[in-house]
Scaffold this active site. Structure first.
Site, PDB file in Angstrom:
ATOM      1  N   GLY A  90      50.120  15.691 -17.404  1.00 37.70           N
ATOM      2  CA  GLY A  90      49.212  14.545 -17.446  1.00 37.70           C
ATOM      3  C   GLY A  90      47.755  14.981 -17.591  1.00 37.70           C
ATOM      4  CG  ASN A 100      53.844  21.625 -17.141  1.00 36.50           C
ATOM      5  OD1 ASN A 100      53.562  20.440 -17.290  1.00 36.50           O
ATOM      6  ND2 ASN A 100      53.779  22.218 -15.978  1.00 36.50           N
ATOM      7  CD  GLU A 101      54.982  16.520 -19.631  1.00 37.11           C
ATOM      8  OE1 GLU A 101      54.756  17.535 -20.326  1.00 37.11           O
ATOM      9  OE2 GLU A 101      54.132  15.636 -19.421  1.00 37.11           O
TER      10      GLU A 101
HETATM   11  C1  LIG Z   1      63.606   9.885 -24.116  1.00 40.37           C
HETATM   12  C2  LIG Z   1      62.239   9.747 -23.517  1.00 40.37           C
HETATM   13  C3  LIG Z   1      62.238  10.071 -22.068  1.00 40.37           C
HETATM   14  C4  LIG Z   1      60.913   9.766 -21.416  1.00 40.37           C
HETATM   15  C5  LIG Z   1      61.065   9.721 -19.949  1.00 40.37           C
HETATM   16  C6  LIG Z   1      59.767   9.772 -19.270  1.00 40.37           C
HETATM   17  C7  LIG Z   1      59.831  10.591 -18.042  1.00 40.37           C
HETATM   18  C8  LIG Z   1      58.553  10.647 -17.289  1.00 40.37           C
HETATM   19  C9  LIG Z   1      57.636  11.696 -17.771  1.00 40.37           C
HETATM   20  C10 LIG Z   1      56.731  12.161 -16.704  1.00 40.37           C
HETATM   21  C11 LIG Z   1      55.608  12.918 -17.265  1.00 40.37           C
HETATM   22  C12 LIG Z   1      55.028  13.798 -16.243  1.00 40.37           C
HETATM   23  C13 LIG Z   1      53.796  14.212 -16.319  1.00 40.37           C
HETATM   24  C14 LIG Z   1      53.179  15.086 -15.291  1.00 40.37           C
HETATM   25  O1  LIG Z   1      51.996  15.225 -15.254  1.00 40.37           O
HETATM   26  S1  LIG Z   1      54.189  15.899 -14.187  1.00 40.37           S
HETATM   27  C15 LIG Z   1      53.118  16.972 -13.263  1.00 40.37           C
HETATM   28  C16 LIG Z   1      53.004  18.307 -13.898  1.00 40.37           C
HETATM   29  N1  LIG Z   1      52.143  19.133 -13.095  1.00 40.37           N
HETATM   30  C17 LIG Z   1      52.428  20.380 -12.787  1.00 40.37           C
HETATM   31  O2  LIG Z   1      53.419  20.927 -13.194  1.00 40.37           O
HETATM   32  C18 LIG Z   1      51.417  21.059 -11.921  1.00 40.37           C
HETATM   33  C19 LIG Z   1      52.040  21.830 -10.827  1.00 40.37           C
HETATM   34  N2  LIG Z   1      51.001  22.442 -10.021  1.00 40.37           N
HETATM   35  C20 LIG Z   1      50.503  23.648 -10.300  1.00 40.37           C
HETATM   36  O3  LIG Z   1      50.862  24.288 -11.261  1.00 40.37           O
HETATM   37  C21 LIG Z   1      49.440  24.160  -9.354  1.00 40.37           C
HETATM   38  O4  LIG Z   1      49.482  23.391  -8.195  1.00 40.37           O
HETATM   39  C22 LIG Z   1      48.050  24.123  -9.952  1.00 40.37           C
HETATM   40  C23 LIG Z   1      47.893  25.199 -11.025  1.00 40.37           C
HETATM   41  C24 LIG Z   1      47.664  22.750 -10.538  1.00 40.37           C
HETATM   42  C25 LIG Z   1      47.001  24.410  -8.838  1.00 40.37           C
HETATM   43  O5  LIG Z   1      47.342  25.571  -8.175  1.00 40.37           O
HETATM   44  P1  LIG Z   1      46.829  25.801  -6.667  1.00 40.37           P
HETATM   45  O6  LIG Z   1      47.329  27.126  -6.287  1.00 40.37           O
HETATM   46  O7  LIG Z   1      45.408  25.555  -6.487  1.00 40.37           O
HETATM   47  O8  LIG Z   1      47.448  24.600  -5.876  1.00 40.37           O
HETATM   48  P2  LIG Z   1      48.750  24.601  -5.066  1.00 40.37           P
HETATM   49  O9  LIG Z   1      49.834  25.154  -5.892  1.00 40.37           O
HETATM   50  O10 LIG Z   1      48.431  25.227  -3.762  1.00 40.37           O
HETATM   51  O11 LIG Z   1      49.075  23.092  -4.865  1.00 40.37           O
HETATM   52  C26 LIG Z   1      48.618  22.456  -3.727  1.00 40.37           C
HETATM   53  C27 LIG Z   1      49.647  21.444  -3.293  1.00 40.37           C
HETATM   54  O12 LIG Z   1      49.733  20.426  -4.287  1.00 40.37           O
HETATM   55  C28 LIG Z   1      51.096  20.281  -4.714  1.00 40.37           C
HETATM   56  N3  LIG Z   1      51.053  19.882  -6.120  1.00 40.37           N
HETATM   57  C29 LIG Z   1      50.467  20.549  -7.110  1.00 40.37           C
HETATM   58  N4  LIG Z   1      50.553  19.846  -8.249  1.00 40.37           N
HETATM   59  C30 LIG Z   1      51.215  18.709  -7.935  1.00 40.37           C
HETATM   60  C31 LIG Z   1      51.603  17.564  -8.686  1.00 40.37           C
HETATM   61  N5  LIG Z   1      51.330  17.428  -9.973  1.00 40.37           N
HETATM   62  N6  LIG Z   1      52.258  16.572  -8.048  1.00 40.37           N
HETATM   63  C32 LIG Z   1      52.526  16.664  -6.734  1.00 40.37           C
HETATM   64  N7  LIG Z   1      52.187  17.724  -5.955  1.00 40.37           N
HETATM   65  C33 LIG Z   1      51.535  18.732  -6.567  1.00 40.37           C
HETATM   66  C34 LIG Z   1      51.715  21.587  -4.406  1.00 40.37           C
HETATM   67  O13 LIG Z   1      53.080  21.375  -4.227  1.00 40.37           O
HETATM   68  C35 LIG Z   1      51.019  21.968  -3.094  1.00 40.37           C
HETATM   69  O14 LIG Z   1      51.623  21.242  -2.050  1.00 40.37           O
HETATM   70  P3  LIG Z   1      51.605  21.759  -0.528  1.00 40.37           P
HETATM   71  O15 LIG Z   1      50.162  21.791  -0.129  1.00 40.37           O
HETATM   72  O16 LIG Z   1      52.382  20.737   0.213  1.00 40.37           O
HETATM   73  O17 LIG Z   1      52.217  23.116  -0.525  1.00 40.37           O
END
Ligand SMILES: CCCCCCCCCCC/C=C/C(=O)SCCNC(=O)CCNC(=O)[C@H](O)C(C)(C)COP(=O)(O)OP(=O)(O)OC[C@H]1O[C@@H](n2cnc3c(N)ncnc32)[C@H](O)[C@@H]1OP(=O)(O)O
Length: 206
Positions: A60, A83-84
């Site tokens: 997103g 990266n979905e």
């Molecule tokens: C046929 C057609 C079909 C269509 C169907 C549609 C389907 C729906 C499509 C949905 C589309 C989705 C879109 C999205 O955006 S999904 C989200 C993708 N995001 C990620 O993959 C990001 C993941 N996060 C990271 O890589 C890292 O956190 C980041 C590099 C952003 C930052 O690193 P940093 O080390 O600073 O932070 P932390 O890893 O310590 O994260 C802190 C805490 O936050 C939590 N976290 C991180 N990102 C997310 C997120 N996007 N959502 C929820 N939670 C998230 C992480 O787990 C840590 O949590 P804790 O503090 O509890 O450990």
């Protein structure tokens, strides 16, 4: 308008995955509708927009960055991409079409299917961003310089040109908003999707 982040190393972590995990359908419906409306507003602004990508920008986050008119990214340590597939889910058509509009069909297909997160240099090479700068201040300056170009452009000519260019993707979502929403709600209730999200959320925990 400049879209940037106040955080140290995250431009936007993408959509909140916890909204998709064990979802409440009413809440998910509001969440997704808000996303659709926000994207439609951002993608069709009547004024120029720049994303100053001063941190990681997955999924997103990448969508919002791509929806601006110009992208300036701080390098070399941050990453950007849709990266979905790495989450075991599918980027919706309008996410995909937004990427195609920026980098072209072939590069978008490879990028989307592999769920690749590009470094700043890689993103510059494939055209996912327009410029790479070493720090946030110079990136903000570059973004502002880009916006200054429009002081000499008629706002009407700007808006009409952008509308023509973006119309097919915008119109698709306008025509299919309810279908897109219904699909997401159904899709997110699939046990396979839920398992994939559970594993991905676990992988994020430290
Ligand atoms: C046929 C057609 C079909 C269509 C169907 C549609 C389907 C729906 C499509 C949905 C589309 C989705 C879109 C999205 O955006 S999904 C989200 C993708 N995001 C990620 O993959 C990001 C993941 N996060 C990271 O890589 C890292 O956190 C980041 C590099 C952003 C930052 O690193 P940093 O080390 O600073 O932070 P932390 O890893 O310590 O994260 C802190 C805490 O936050 C939590 N976290 C991180 N990102 C997310 C997120 N996007 N959502 C929820 N939670 C998230 C992480 O787990 C840590 O949590 P804790 O503090 O509890 O450990």
């Amino acid at each position: 308008m400049i879209l940037t982040s106040g955080l140290q190393k995250v431009f936007c972590a993408g959509l909140d995955i916890t909204e998709f995990y064990n979802p409440n359908p009413d809440r998910l419906s509001k969440f997704w509708t808000t996303l659709q409306d926000t994207w439609l507003s951002l993608y069709t602004t009547s004024f120029p927009t720049v994303s100053v990508i001063n941190g990681h920008s997955p999924a997103g986050g990448c969508l919002f960055a791509m929806s601006c008119d110009y992208r300036v990214m701080v390098g070399p340590n941050y990453t950007i991409g849709l990266n979905e597939t790495k989450l075991g889910i599918v980027a919706p058509k309008w996410f995909q079409d937004t990427m195609v509009a920026v980098i072209g069909q072939r590069k978008a297909e490879v990028s989307l299917t592999t769920g690749k997160m590009y470094t700043t240099d890689e993103a510059l090479q494939i055209g996912l961003i327009d410029e790479s700068l070493p720090d946030a201040n110079s990136a903000l300056k570059k973004g502002t310089q880009f916006l200054n170009n429009f002081q000499k452009i008629s706002p009407w000519a700007y808006k009409m040109t952008k509308d023509i260019s973006r119309q097919p993707t915008v119109q698709w979502l306008i025509d299919n908003k309810q279908k897109d929403l219904d699909f997401v709600i159904k899709y997110m209730q699939s046990p396979t999707v839920q398992k994939n999200l559970e594993l991905y959320l676990q992988s994020l925990k430290k």
